[in-house]
Design a protein around this motif. Sequence first.
Motif, short mmCIF file in Angstrom:
data_model
loop_
_atom_site.label_atom_id
_atom_site.label_comp_id
_atom_site.label_asym_id
_atom_site.label_seq_id
_atom_site.Cartn_x
_atom_site.Cartn_y
_atom_site.Cartn_z
N GLU A 94 -4.16 9.55 -2.70
CA GLU A 94 -4.12 9.14 -1.30
C GLU A 94 -3.68 7.70 -1.12
O GLU A 94 -3.02 7.37 -0.13
N LYS A 95 -4.04 6.82 -2.06
CA LYS A 95 -3.73 5.40 -1.87
C LYS A 95 -3.62 4.71 -3.21
O LYS A 95 -4.48 4.88 -4.08
N ILE A 96 -2.56 3.91 -3.37
CA ILE A 96 -2.39 3.05 -4.52
C ILE A 96 -1.96 1.68 -4.02
O ILE A 96 -0.98 1.57 -3.26
N GLU A 97 -2.67 0.65 -4.43
CA GLU A 97 -2.37 -0.70 -4.00
C GLU A 97 -1.70 -1.47 -5.14
O GLU A 97 -2.19 -1.45 -6.28
N VAL A 98 -0.61 -2.14 -4.81
CA VAL A 98 0.14 -2.91 -5.80
C VAL A 98 0.18 -4.36 -5.33
O VAL A 98 0.78 -4.66 -4.29
N VAL A 99 -0.46 -5.24 -6.08
CA VAL A 99 -0.45 -6.67 -5.78
C VAL A 99 0.72 -7.30 -6.52
O VAL A 99 0.80 -7.21 -7.75
N LEU B 147 0.84 -1.19 0.00
CA LEU B 147 0.00 0.00 0.00
C LEU B 147 0.88 1.24 0.00
O LEU B 147 1.65 1.47 0.94
N VAL B 148 0.77 2.02 -1.06
CA VAL B 148 1.55 3.26 -1.20
C VAL B 148 0.60 4.42 -0.94
O VAL B 148 -0.42 4.56 -1.62
N ARG B 149 0.94 5.28 0.01
CA ARG B 149 0.05 6.38 0.41
C ARG B 149 0.69 7.73 0.09
O ARG B 149 1.92 7.87 0.01
N ASP B 150 -0.24 8.70 -0.08
CA ASP B 150 0.13 10.12 -0.20
C ASP B 150 1.20 10.34 -1.26
O ASP B 150 2.40 10.51 -0.97
N ILE B 151 0.76 10.34 -2.51
CA ILE B 151 1.66 10.54 -3.64
C ILE B 151 1.30 11.87 -4.29
O ILE B 151 0.33 11.96 -5.06
#
Length: 348
Positions: free
Chosen positions: A112-117, A95-99
């Motif tokens: 605000e949020k990017i999810e990388v599976v 979970l990558v936040r605050d970009i």
Amino acid sequence: MDAQQQRAPAPRPPQQGGGGGGGLFTSIFALLLFLFIAISTMNSFSIIHQVPEGHVGVYWRGGALLETVTDPGFHLKMPLITHFEPVQVTLQTDLVRDIPCGTKGGVMINFEKIEVVNRLHKDYVYETLLNYGVQYDNPWIYDKIHHEINQFCSGHSLQQVYIDMFDQIDEKMKDAIQADCTRYAPGIEIISVRVTKPSIPKSVKRNFEQMEEERTKVLIAVEKQRVAEKEAETHKKIAISEAEKNAHVSKIQMEQKLTEKDSLRKEEDIANAMYMAREQSLADANFYRTTKEAESNKLKLTPQYLELKFIEAIANNSKIFFGNKVPNMVLDQRLLGNFVQDIDSKGN
């Protein structure tokens, strides 16, 4: 002597039985067990360690990564010398936040949020950790997401990032990260990327909301027009279908009437043919009878037969004529013979 013999012996301290030695041994065993458990819980000092399911065990000795990779279960290692870390090789979500990023037009927005599976293949665990360490996802997922998002935003306007091309960001991020991972860290597989809607300034957001409202109104009007056109087209098709049905029914009825008329005509033709055949047969029969009678009469018209008929006719006559000429007329055989000869000559 007597006095000394009568002196009572000095009291001795009580001697402890064998039970005292057993209690000391139990205390020492418990202390050693506690120390063993305490030491076993420490990674650096433990001898036995466990690799959980979905992970593999990697080891460092003196700071150098070993090529040994263990499967899930219990394993042994040298305490203080060998360091152990479990590494996940199943699907995991970072979970990558605050970009923050700036668009082509200079508007600052924030994802605000990017999810990388992603997943690290077991066969590439040693190579990946040797090059990028246990926290390999920091450079190839967290930092890479920041870089790719800023690259994408700087090349597109706010309209494109927020609305027009937002549905393409997931695939673009996935393809960009996977391309670099395949080139530099082939053990990392990017399964999917999920990007949430970025936050934009309130004034700009209000403008987009107004634009969306107007677009919705236009879409509603277009949809109403389309529905009206569909209804008109439906009514037209119904009318055409009804007219075609009526025409088809009329055609069938007309064909039925023509068939009936044709049948009646054929019946009349048959009746006429039968009537003509019957009349022809009657006429032929009459002609044949008349012809035969004529032939028969011709054969009968002999002088003797005519004389006989003449005599019969005179005999049947009830009238009597008187005069001088009567006998001559009645009995003049010459006149009768001339009459018969004239008939024969005409017949020939």
